[in-house]
Motif scaffolding. Sequence first.
Motif, PDB file in Angstrom:
ATOM      1  N   ALA A  24      18.016  22.897 -72.053  1.00 43.77           N
ATOM      2  CA  ALA A  24      17.250  21.927 -71.280  1.00 43.77           C
ATOM      3  C   ALA A  24      16.784  22.503 -69.949  1.00 43.77           C
ATOM      4  CB  ALA A  24      18.089  20.670 -71.036  1.00 43.77           C
ATOM      5  N   VAL A  28      14.414  17.813 -66.759  1.00 48.83           N
ATOM      6  CA  VAL A  28      14.390  16.860 -67.875  1.00 48.83           C
ATOM      7  C   VAL A  28      15.103  15.577 -67.454  1.00 48.83           C
ATOM      8  CG1 VAL A  28      15.142  16.439 -70.240  1.00 48.83           C
ATOM      9  CG2 VAL A  28      14.301  18.693 -69.578  1.00 48.83           C
ATOM     10  N   VAL A  32      16.150  11.172 -71.385  1.00 42.53           N
ATOM     11  CA  VAL A  32      15.701  12.082 -72.448  1.00 42.53           C
ATOM     12  C   VAL A  32      16.875  12.931 -72.930  1.00 42.53           C
ATOM     13  CG1 VAL A  32      14.206  14.038 -72.965  1.00 42.53           C
ATOM     14  CG2 VAL A  32      13.330  12.126 -71.629  1.00 42.53           C
ATOM     15  N   GLN A  33      17.669  13.442 -72.001  1.00 41.51           N
ATOM     16  CA  GLN A  33      18.848  14.208 -72.389  1.00 41.51           C
ATOM     17  C   GLN A  33      19.801  13.351 -73.214  1.00 41.51           C
ATOM     18  OE1 GLN A  33      20.708  16.548 -69.255  1.00 41.51           O
ATOM     19  NE2 GLN A  33      18.853  16.469 -68.008  1.00 41.51           N
ATOM     20  N   THR A  91       9.688   7.673 -77.416  1.00 39.89           N
ATOM     21  CA  THR A  91      10.154   8.277 -76.167  1.00 39.89           C
ATOM     22  C   THR A  91       9.366   9.537 -75.851  1.00 39.89           C
ATOM     23  OG1 THR A  91      12.378   7.437 -76.634  1.00 39.89           O
ATOM     24  CG2 THR A  91      12.178   9.102 -74.924  1.00 39.89           C
ATOM     25  N   SER A  92       9.086  10.331 -76.863  1.00 41.22           N
ATOM     26  CA  SER A  92       8.298  11.540 -76.657  1.00 41.22           C
ATOM     27  C   SER A  92       6.904  11.211 -76.132  1.00 41.22           C
ATOM     28  CB  SER A  92       8.205  12.332 -77.966  1.00 41.22           C
ATOM     29  OG  SER A  92       7.392  13.471 -77.817  1.00 41.22           O
ATOM     30  N   VAL A  95       7.252  10.053 -72.303  1.00 44.53           N
ATOM     31  CA  VAL A  95       7.442  11.105 -71.296  1.00 44.53           C
ATOM     32  C   VAL A  95       6.254  12.052 -71.234  1.00 44.53           C
ATOM     33  CG1 VAL A  95       9.948  10.990 -71.502  1.00 44.53           C
ATOM     34  CG2 VAL A  95       8.688  12.611 -72.907  1.00 44.53           C
ATOM     35  N   HIS A 431      11.496  21.659 -72.236  1.00 44.24           N
ATOM     36  CA  HIS A 431      11.195  20.385 -71.591  1.00 44.24           C
ATOM     37  C   HIS A 431      11.362  19.217 -72.560  1.00 44.24           C
ATOM     38  CE1 HIS A 431       9.849  21.843 -67.649  1.00 44.24           C
ATOM     39  NE2 HIS A 431       9.419  22.906 -68.303  1.00 44.24           N
ATOM     40  N   SER A 432      11.065  18.023 -72.058  1.00 45.72           N
ATOM     41  CA  SER A 432      11.444  16.781 -72.743  1.00 45.72           C
ATOM     42  C   SER A 432      10.894  16.699 -74.152  1.00 45.72           C
ATOM     43  CB  SER A 432      10.954  15.578 -71.921  1.00 45.72           C
ATOM     44  OG  SER A 432      11.504  15.588 -70.626  1.00 45.72           O
ATOM     45  N   THR A 433       9.607  16.944 -74.321  1.00 43.78           N
ATOM     46  CA  THR A 433       8.989  16.786 -75.640  1.00 43.78           C
ATOM     47  C   THR A 433       9.611  17.705 -76.677  1.00 43.78           C
ATOM     48  OG1 THR A 433       6.908  16.210 -74.544  1.00 43.78           O
ATOM     49  CG2 THR A 433       6.800  16.789 -76.869  1.00 43.78           C
TER      50      THR A 433
END
Length: 600
Positions: A24, A28, A32-33, A91-92, A95, A431-433
């Motif tokens: 991660a 982030v 999301v984590q 969620t993806s 963000v 990253h998040s995605t």
Amino acid sequence: MWSFYIATMVCVGVATFFLLRFYAAPGVPLFVQAIAVIAWVTSLSIVALVPVDVLDSLLGTSGSITGPLGILWSISYWSTQVLCWAVVPLTSGFVDAGEFTFAGRSWAGLKDHAQFWIIMGSLSGTGLLVLLISGRLTLSNISPLALTLSNTYGLVAGVFLLGYGLVEIPRGMWNQANPEERLRSCSYRLGRCADTLEDAASELQSVITVVEATSQPMSRRDPMRPYMDIIYKYAQDKSPFKPSMVPRDGSGRVDLESLKDSELDYGCDQAGLAELRHRTRKAVHNYEGQFASYVNVVTEAFELENVCKCRASRDYTQKGVPIAGIKPVHPHLMLYKCVAKPWVMRLAALLLGGTSFMVVWSEATIGLGRHPDLSPFSLAIHKSKHGEMGTLLLVMGPLVYMVMCCQYSLLRLGFIHVFTFRHHVVPHCTHSTSLLRNGAWACRFTAPICYNYLHVIRMQDYLASGQTMVFSKKMGAALNDVPLFGTAFNNWFPVVVLFWCGALFLNVWQVIARLILPARFQVQHSGSNEHLERGQVLIRKEQDASLRGMPIASCLDIWGTVETPATSPAKSRWFSRSQSKDIKADAASTKPARSRWALR
């Protein structure tokens, strides 16, 4: 039995925690984590339940669907489905959206996936309607059919992912035993990384130029100004190429020669600024990922070159090229890397290669059942006497290896950048995605791989008449209810893995890919071309720069005439905190090449 499950889940939680810390990126968001951790833990909980279900069935006390084992199966299996198809995609999209409000980002995330759902829903509805009208399907069979199609997709894709990992993991371990060949491969990867880093820097420079050009003529009373300030602050704080570095003309205005006409319309409304914000964040994240990949490859090349020199001279006290924040290798550790490690890697490659061969052989002979039983794993479980713990470990070992092969293939999809901007997997810079996408894939393929494993160990063939495992009741019942697939599909389709792995082992697909696919979709290899030559030159340049105390990637001059180090705020595996502080201090003390580029 249940103590084994609890201990396994504790190990899963610890492994997931360290996996998140390893991959991660620092920025982030916590939610999301949390979703990524839940996705990984939920998918791996299925792996922990399989040995318990197998032992419960072998003891003749197969639990019911409403019992503790059935409840845990329902929670694990249906949670992975909800996460894969609903929670993670929404969620993806949330963000990844550039909107400035919670409602706007939520709607953008929903709209981002609505097109896919509408198309799939329309096709599925049309197919169901045709089957209902023709009489080949009844309303009571719609739910089993939907579950069957989902599981079949997971099985088909999972088998191909499994086959790739079964071949590439032992092959990679074997290649690790040859430092000289690894250095050549590393040089090739460095040449490719330099190209992608320069492309990412060029895109980032263009985006920051657009940000400055959009912000400069916008007055403070403009209703779009607050949104523009958010974008400008993000670019100033997160981007290594600051808005103050944008080229300007003699009057201090941004030079618009390099911009397209469409890039000057972002400031007209809130939707345009949201698109600009999305593009800015995407460019920054991509640059950080490419930069971290470049740093990792350079540091690996330094280490490998030092190992090669020590092996050639048989002097294991050489220090090699110093890198800021990285401690010199101890002579005993260097002795291990030069002498013992190649043999350890070869032995590990042989063991894993043998395990992969047994998995492929067991998959190819599923259709024979137990007459005769040619699966080594099935014979070890059913033909030998073990205690409860021995049986649990025998069931768990091959299953963990198969799931690891599948996960390795998913990670490789990110490392070779098949999904640019969408699934870039880099240690400490994911990253998040990308994290969410990997969690969704884990949820998607773990259950089908586990169900396939039950056929590998011939569980249903050894159970008494009328006895069924809880997992089979949950996932396999649908495959029995729909005649189009039935249990025969699970018996004959895994034979494909035999031909798939054979083609991978012989590099047949690599030859075909070079003929028909673009370069960006091809798996990296250490061929003799311009990437290899450029990588070898870059290693020498980076060594010279490191000896002068300059940061990694400074020799690329990726920002053109702007005298700023090619740095990124993202943490890398090879970036210590002291090195990051030194780089930030250098960047702060660096002045622009021309005074007209100074901050307004």
